[in-house]
Design an enzyme around this catalytic site. Structure first.
Site, PDB file in Angstrom:
ATOM      1  N   GLU A  67      44.485  44.784  42.990  1.00 50.63           N
ATOM      2  CA  GLU A  67      44.662  44.458  44.411  1.00 50.63           C
ATOM      3  C   GLU A  67      45.977  45.053  44.924  1.00 50.63           C
ATOM      4  O   GLU A  67      47.026  44.886  44.306  1.00 50.63           O
ATOM      5  CB  GLU A  67      44.682  42.933  44.589  1.00 50.63           C
ATOM      6  CG  GLU A  67      44.958  42.470  46.008  1.00 50.63           C
ATOM      7  CD  GLU A  67      45.167  40.968  46.100  1.00 50.63           C
ATOM      8  OE1 GLU A  67      45.179  40.438  47.226  1.00 50.63           O
ATOM      9  OE2 GLU A  67      45.326  40.315  45.040  1.00 50.63           O
ATOM     10  N   LYS A 124      38.652  42.171  52.393  1.00 47.87           N
ATOM     11  CA  LYS A 124      38.688  40.784  51.915  1.00 47.87           C
ATOM     12  C   LYS A 124      38.289  39.826  53.021  1.00 47.87           C
ATOM     13  O   LYS A 124      38.798  39.887  54.137  1.00 47.87           O
ATOM     14  CB  LYS A 124      40.085  40.446  51.383  1.00 47.87           C
ATOM     15  CG  LYS A 124      40.166  39.065  50.739  1.00 47.87           C
ATOM     16  CD  LYS A 124      41.543  38.807  50.150  1.00 47.87           C
ATOM     17  CE  LYS A 124      41.593  37.457  49.458  1.00 47.87           C
ATOM     18  NZ  LYS A 124      42.933  37.166  48.903  1.00 47.87           N
ATOM     19  N   CYS A 182      40.977  38.704  44.576  1.00 49.95           N
ATOM     20  CA  CYS A 182      41.803  37.551  44.197  1.00 49.95           C
ATOM     21  C   CYS A 182      41.082  36.223  44.376  1.00 49.95           C
ATOM     22  O   CYS A 182      40.095  35.930  43.731  1.00 49.95           O
ATOM     23  CB  CYS A 182      43.113  37.593  44.989  1.00 49.95           C
ATOM     24  SG  CYS A 182      44.316  36.335  44.460  1.00 49.95           S
TER      25      CYS A 182
END
Length: 518
Positions: free
Chosen positions: A270, A327, A379
């Protein structure tokens, strides 16, 4: 010590013990000991007020030990220990309220049979609420304690929530067995409720036997050839990573390591390139050309920005593949500020780079990496079972990229890896988790870790994955199996007070002619 104070202490310790069942300690039996002790204390408590207090103290013991890493994240990056302590304490206090809800819901159970039927349902309700309310915090759900045991196979049917249900069911049955023997040893009563004892043992044993058989079911099947995988763990801590003077060094590292370690699928972490995508177009073009030359698909995490000056925590495929992902589920305070108009006076105390992201769509096109359809999660997103299920679609592989350096040297990176294992079991897919500083790993469809890198080390993980197709029961029906079983248990609990059940009076065994009733 007064027995009431002792019970509160024992409840706190039981809550803390539950943390030992999660990674990295990974002692699954601790979950049963913890819950059994907690339920036993609830059942001998004299009134609802007392039960509520025991529940709240249990929650504090659990969350104070299991999610203490929140302090590490806040204090490190706000550079304020005081702020870290205050916000972490507030977080624990709020989360512990869910156990008060559990006690209030379970209070409708008045008999041992009802307790065995209602407690697992009530536990499932609070976990679902914790997943959904206030953006959700589905971390350290009870089912994760069994990731390395055969009971985790229930996740392929009803997700992690059904695993939690089963653990709770077995635990409450064990607590009822303990209560029966306590009652037998009581000099005034000395009796055993045979019906309760048999039912407790039966309800504890059946899920265990069924779990053994469910664990043998193979829900998905390979499709296509196996692929070689490389995970590049750069190990750049936050202050290094977001230092503009180190950007060229970081870019050079990822490029050279990728060039020197070709594979079918290569994963960076990430925000592996910590800058805006439009600023590095020439670099990304070079990565694309290099990847095509060595017949690789490379997933690069970076920050994208559009014409409206909206920022996206994103990832892009280069080389032998295509696609991008923005995301969707952002981290409160880490990536955006909820209720910004109210909290703006306090934002100056946080020192979090790139904390004004815009979220992407809930369901986005899958990535194509060397012909493998990949469902990507960044994440924190991997902790949300419903969102993973929705985004998975017909993907052959799950990929998770993360920067767990935000968690410091706490329990969180290991708990995050455990969550990834559960997603593999739920979906019947291989999972590749690529992190900045660990835990980076490859997981097979049974949730077993087949390759892993040590934390806080710059390294490369090599392995193989097999694209998978097909659907588990969870993928087909989602939460419905859990809901069905919960409704069945609720109906049975209501029927347990009917005349039909009342006719079957339990036998009472005594060893004294002088029995006093409770």
């Amino acid at each position: 010590m007064h027995h009431k104070s002792l019970h509160l202490l024992l409840s706190f310790l039981a809550g803390a013990l539950l943390t030992c069942a999660f990674a990295p300690i990974n002692y699954p039996l601790a979950a049963f000991v913890s819950l059994c002790s907690f339920f036993y204390l609830l059942n001998i408590a004299q009134n609802l007020k007392r039960k509520t207090l025991l529940g709240y103290v249990y929650g504090i013991g659990f969350f104070a030990t299991s999610v203490s890493w929140v302090y590490v994240s806040i204090s490190t990056f706000s550079q304020s220990s005081t702020l870290g302590i205050l916000l972490t304490a507030l977080f624990i206090i709020i989360l512990s309220l869910f156990f008060i809800i559990f006690v209030l819901l379970s209070a409708i159970a008045k008999t041992p049979i009802q307790r065995m039927l209602i407690y697992p349902v009530a536990w499932g309700v609070i976990e679902l609420a914790r997943t959904k309310l206030f953006t959700g915090f589905p971390w350290v759900l009870l089912g994760y304690t069994q990731t390395d045991s055969f009971l985790a196979s229930y996740a392929s049917i009803g997700g992690v929530y059904l695993v939690s249900f089963i653990v709770c069911l077995i635990s409450v049955c064990l607590s009822e067995i303990l209560l029966q023997f306590k009652q037998f040893k009581n000099q005034r009563i000395q009796r055993i409720n045979k019906t309760t004892l048999i039912l407790s043992i039966t309800l504890a044993v059946i899920p265990i036997i069924a779990g053994i058989f469910i664990n043998k079911i193979t829900w998905t099947h390979p499709v296509g050839k196996s692929k070689t995988v490389r995970i590049i763990q750069g190990n750049y801590v936050e202050y290094q990573k977001w230092d503009p003077t180190r950007l060229q060094h970081i870019m050079r590292y990822y490029y050279q390591v990728t060039r020197n370690n070709p594979a079918d699928l290569i994963f960076w972490s990430e925000n592996s390139i910590p800058t805006f995508k439009p600023y590095i177009t020439s670099y990304l073009k070079a990565v694309d050309e290099m990847a095509k030359a060595q017949d690789s698909a490379v997933l690069v995490g970076t920050v994208d920005v559009n014409a409206k000056s909206q920022y996206f925590n994103s990832a892009f495929v280069y080389g032998n593949g295509y696609g991008h992902y923005y995301k969707h589920h952002l981290v409160p305070f880490g990536e955006y500020y909820p209720f910004e108009y109210l909290l703006s006076p306090f934002m100056q105390y946080f020192n979090i780079p790139m904390s004004s992201f815009t979220k992407g769509q809930e369901i986005q096109p899958l990535l194509d990496m060397d012909g493998v359809l990949v469902a990507l999660f960044i994440c924190y997103e991997s902790a949300y079972p419903f969102e993973v299920r929705a985004q998975l679609q017909n993907a052959h592989l799950i990929a998770i990229i993360s920067d767990d350096a935000w968690f410091g040297n706490s329990l969180a990176p290991w708990q995050h890896a455990q969550i990834a294992q559960m997603r593999a079991i739920e979906t019947g897919r291989f999972v590749v988790q690529s992190t900045n500083n660990g835990v980076s790993l490859i997981i097979n469809p049974k949730g077993q870790v087949i390759a892993q890198l040590p934390r806080n080390k710059q390294s490369i993980l090599s392995g193989k994955i097999t694209p998978m197709a097909g659907q588990t029961f969870w993928m087909q029906y989602g939460i419905y199996p859990f809901v069905f079983i919960s409704l069945l248990f609720i109906i049975l609990s209501l029927l347990s007070g009917s005349p039909i059940f009342a006719k079957a009076k339990p036998e009472v065994y005594t060893n004294s002619t002088n029995i006093q009733q409770e």
